[in-house]
Design a protein around this motif. Sequence first.
Motif, mmCIF file in Angstrom:
data_model
loop_
_atom_site.group_PDB
_atom_site.id
_atom_site.type_symbol
_atom_site.label_atom_id
_atom_site.label_comp_id
_atom_site.label_asym_id
_atom_site.label_seq_id
_atom_site.Cartn_x
_atom_site.Cartn_y
_atom_site.Cartn_z
ATOM 1 N N HIS A 89 0.792 -1.272 -0.098
ATOM 2 C CA HIS A 89 -0.114 -0.025 0.058
ATOM 3 C C HIS A 89 1.000 1.357 -0.055
ATOM 4 O O HIS A 89 1.791 1.348 0.883
ATOM 5 N N THR A 90 0.927 2.157 -1.005
ATOM 6 C CA THR A 90 1.856 3.297 -1.176
ATOM 7 C C THR A 90 0.722 4.754 -0.885
ATOM 8 O O THR A 90 -0.165 4.610 -1.687
ATOM 9 N N ASN A 91 1.100 5.499 -0.239
ATOM 10 C CA ASN A 91 0.457 6.650 0.215
ATOM 11 C C ASN A 91 0.727 7.565 -1.060
ATOM 12 O O ASN A 91 1.902 7.584 -1.653
ATOM 13 N N LEU A 92 -0.131 8.438 -1.392
ATOM 14 C CA LEU A 92 -0.191 9.341 -2.476
ATOM 15 C C LEU A 92 -0.229 10.743 -2.161
ATOM 16 O O LEU A 92 -1.294 10.961 -1.304
ATOM 17 N N SER A 93 0.163 11.693 -2.725
ATOM 18 C CA SER A 93 0.134 13.122 -2.525
ATOM 19 C C SER A 93 -0.577 13.863 -3.432
ATOM 20 O O SER A 93 -0.835 14.925 -3.171
ATOM 21 N N SER A 94 -0.321 13.511 -4.691
ATOM 22 C CA SER A 94 -0.824 14.222 -5.605
ATOM 23 C C SER A 94 -0.841 13.045 -6.894
ATOM 24 O O SER A 94 -0.502 11.923 -6.741
ATOM 25 N N PHE A 95 -1.485 13.424 -8.192
ATOM 26 C CA PHE A 95 -1.827 12.897 -9.600
ATOM 27 C C PHE A 95 -0.308 12.433 -9.911
ATOM 28 O O PHE A 95 -0.200 11.475 -10.440
ATOM 29 N N SER A 96 0.618 13.275 -9.922
ATOM 30 C CA SER A 96 1.834 13.000 -10.534
ATOM 31 C C SER A 96 2.433 11.888 -9.721
ATOM 32 O O SER A 96 3.369 11.188 -10.066
ATOM 33 N N ASP A 97 2.322 11.949 -8.499
ATOM 34 C CA ASP A 97 2.915 10.760 -7.741
ATOM 35 C C ASP A 97 2.350 9.560 -7.844
ATOM 36 O O ASP A 97 2.977 8.494 -8.084
ATOM 37 N N PHE A 98 0.944 9.596 -8.171
ATOM 38 C CA PHE A 98 0.331 8.272 -8.438
ATOM 39 C C PHE A 98 0.948 7.898 -10.080
ATOM 40 O O PHE A 98 1.237 6.628 -10.228
ATOM 41 N N ASP A 99 1.004 8.581 -11.169
ATOM 42 C CA ASP A 99 1.618 8.287 -12.353
ATOM 43 C C ASP A 99 2.993 7.793 -11.957
ATOM 44 O O ASP A 99 3.300 6.812 -12.762
ATOM 45 N N ARG A 100 3.790 8.125 -11.012
ATOM 46 C CA ARG A 100 5.268 7.837 -11.100
ATOM 47 C C ARG A 100 5.071 6.217 -10.398
ATOM 48 O O ARG A 100 6.102 5.523 -10.890
ATOM 49 N N HIS A 101 4.103 5.964 -9.742
ATOM 50 C CA HIS A 101 3.984 4.478 -9.270
ATOM 51 C C HIS A 101 3.275 3.683 -10.295
ATOM 52 O O HIS A 101 3.464 2.376 -10.421
ATOM 53 N N PHE A 102 2.247 4.186 -10.909
ATOM 54 C CA PHE A 102 1.562 3.137 -11.693
ATOM 55 C C PHE A 102 1.874 3.088 -12.929
ATOM 56 O O PHE A 102 1.949 1.678 -13.328
ATOM 57 N N ILE A 103 2.752 3.762 -13.751
ATOM 58 C CA ILE A 103 3.156 3.377 -14.943
ATOM 59 C C ILE A 103 4.308 2.498 -15.112
ATOM 60 O O ILE A 103 4.136 1.243 -15.575
ATOM 61 N N PRO A 104 5.164 2.389 -13.993
ATOM 62 C CA PRO A 104 6.032 0.867 -14.028
ATOM 63 C C PRO A 104 5.389 -0.174 -13.481
ATOM 64 O O PRO A 104 5.710 -1.339 -14.014
#
Length: 622
Positions: free
Chosen positions: A188-203
């Motif tokens: 479970h990864t905490n997210l602070s913004s949408f760019s943070d989500f993009d950084r984890h989701f794409i890989p």
Amino acid sequence: MAQRVAVSEAAAGSKRTSRVRVAVRLRPYMDKQDEKGEGPCVRGLGPQKLEIINWRNATETLQYQFDAFHGEQSSQQEVFVSSVKPILPHILNGQNASVFAYGPTGAGKTHTMLGGQEQPGIIPRAVKEVFNLVAGQEKEKHSWQYSVGMSYLEIYNEKVLDLLSPGSQDLPIREDKDRNILIPGLTHTNLSSFSDFDRHFIPASLNRTTASTKLNQRSSRSHAVLLIKVVKSQPGPPHRQQTGKLYLVDLAGSEDNRRTGNQGIRLKESGAINLSLFTLSKVVDALNAGVGGRVPYRDSKLTRLLQDSLGGSAHSVMITNIAPEYSYYFDTFSALNFAAKSKQIVNRPFVRETVLAPAIVPGKRVRDEQEAGGSGEPQNKRSKERKKDEQPTSPATQPQSSPDSSVLERLLALEKMMMGSAERERLSLLKTVAKSRKEIQMLKEKQQELENKANMFKKTEVSEKGLFKTDLPPLHRKQSTAAKPRRQQAVVTPLQVSQVRPLPCAVLCKPSQSLEKKKRPQAEICEGKENGGQDDVNWETRLDSELLEKSRKKILQTLNSGSLKELKSLQLIGDKKAKLIMGWREFNGDFTQVEDLKKIEGITAKRFSSFIKANILSSLGK
């Protein structure tokens, strides 16, 4: 300590029940049109209706009505706004929501959920909308704090794998006391913004299992589930906390292996996908039956995860993707029937809220007494309570508050019993030992008595033998003197040997091979024995090098480009070895030389030499 509290319908802001919303999206024609040029087999009749040609009668059509129909020209934004966006505010109120794409392989499910850089799909749009809703709530300066986190997993061959941690093993699926589905060990990864989500989701998306089939160049071989968790907490008392979850599911498509051409590993993957989708269909049928029977959620990992979305407590949206080509007709027809059954499922959402129980403050009792002083309670009662508090009491014999006399007596008796339990255990153990010794002594006495009786019986038996001893011969059964009927015996006359004339040979017989073997010189046989099988080892030296090289190239060509049937036509290659060769070829590429065949599991050097000899000699014999 957190406890679950009931929330009124007005506070929840939703109805007690919520039906599963079903939207159908028709993808446009691919670049390659159908061979017969018959046109589309399905078309839209409006924003909610569509029709498909009846396969039983081509002059008739079957009509369906859903919550939304998105035609070939519909954009990703239109699908998101009309079908997905309305359920997202429920997540910030402590409720669950679910969006999943269903349909046959090659119908556009992954495009609908993921999209591309120019046209992002539902997953990036939904996550961005969640962050926008959280930012809007924080701007209004409510007394709530929000935290957003994500988890990403796939179900591959009935195994739950963590995409954020690719090295993880198969994860279990559990259910807590509140009947919530959870996966221990899932990242479970905490997210602070949408760019943070993009950084984890794409890989993590690149870790998903995909492969090429005849119908799709990049076919999903697993079901992918993205979980967005929003926790809404109140920093001050009464410390309320609401948890909402958003499930975004990209299902793998049902496959017809006759059309996809799956073999080996792809065939096994296809079997697992079709089995899980069949279980999903059984769950929908059981929910629509409505007789209170068993719903087979546990028969598949997929249905276990979607338990909250189908017949559970989530606001659910199912987007059914279909294809217009006639080659997809039966897949499209089955998907529409499944969507029509799914829209009848009713969920019962509720707010998941916990409240921390207030801690006991040391000065609370004093405040309660002060409040009781002005409440009209008799003064003599308060004075008696003060006297009881002032009296010194033993903590081992009396509790902090004044109990009844009967309770106190029971406590004293219990304490006395606990203090003397060791002595009683020792006494009971001694009694048990004494009883066991007594039983052993009785058994020994009984055994001695039986032995004495046996000795006496032996003595009497010997005396009886001497008493009845006699010289008379033993008795025999007399033979009967009555005349027996004589059986008639058959008379066999001896055969008369006659001279048989040889028949003229009408068939020309081949000379016997055994005679030829006998004619072989004895030296030749001895020479073969002395060679000790060296001919089998040096068989290649007796062949023409050009023919030998040509045969080896032909075998290598069959190994690299041969089908399953052609591989099985090779000598010493069965069905299992042919599938292993095709699997090795798919992962490692073509064989550079025939000797690479030794890398296949189960093919040793001895087996390889036998394989080469058998195939080369058989090709030369042809």
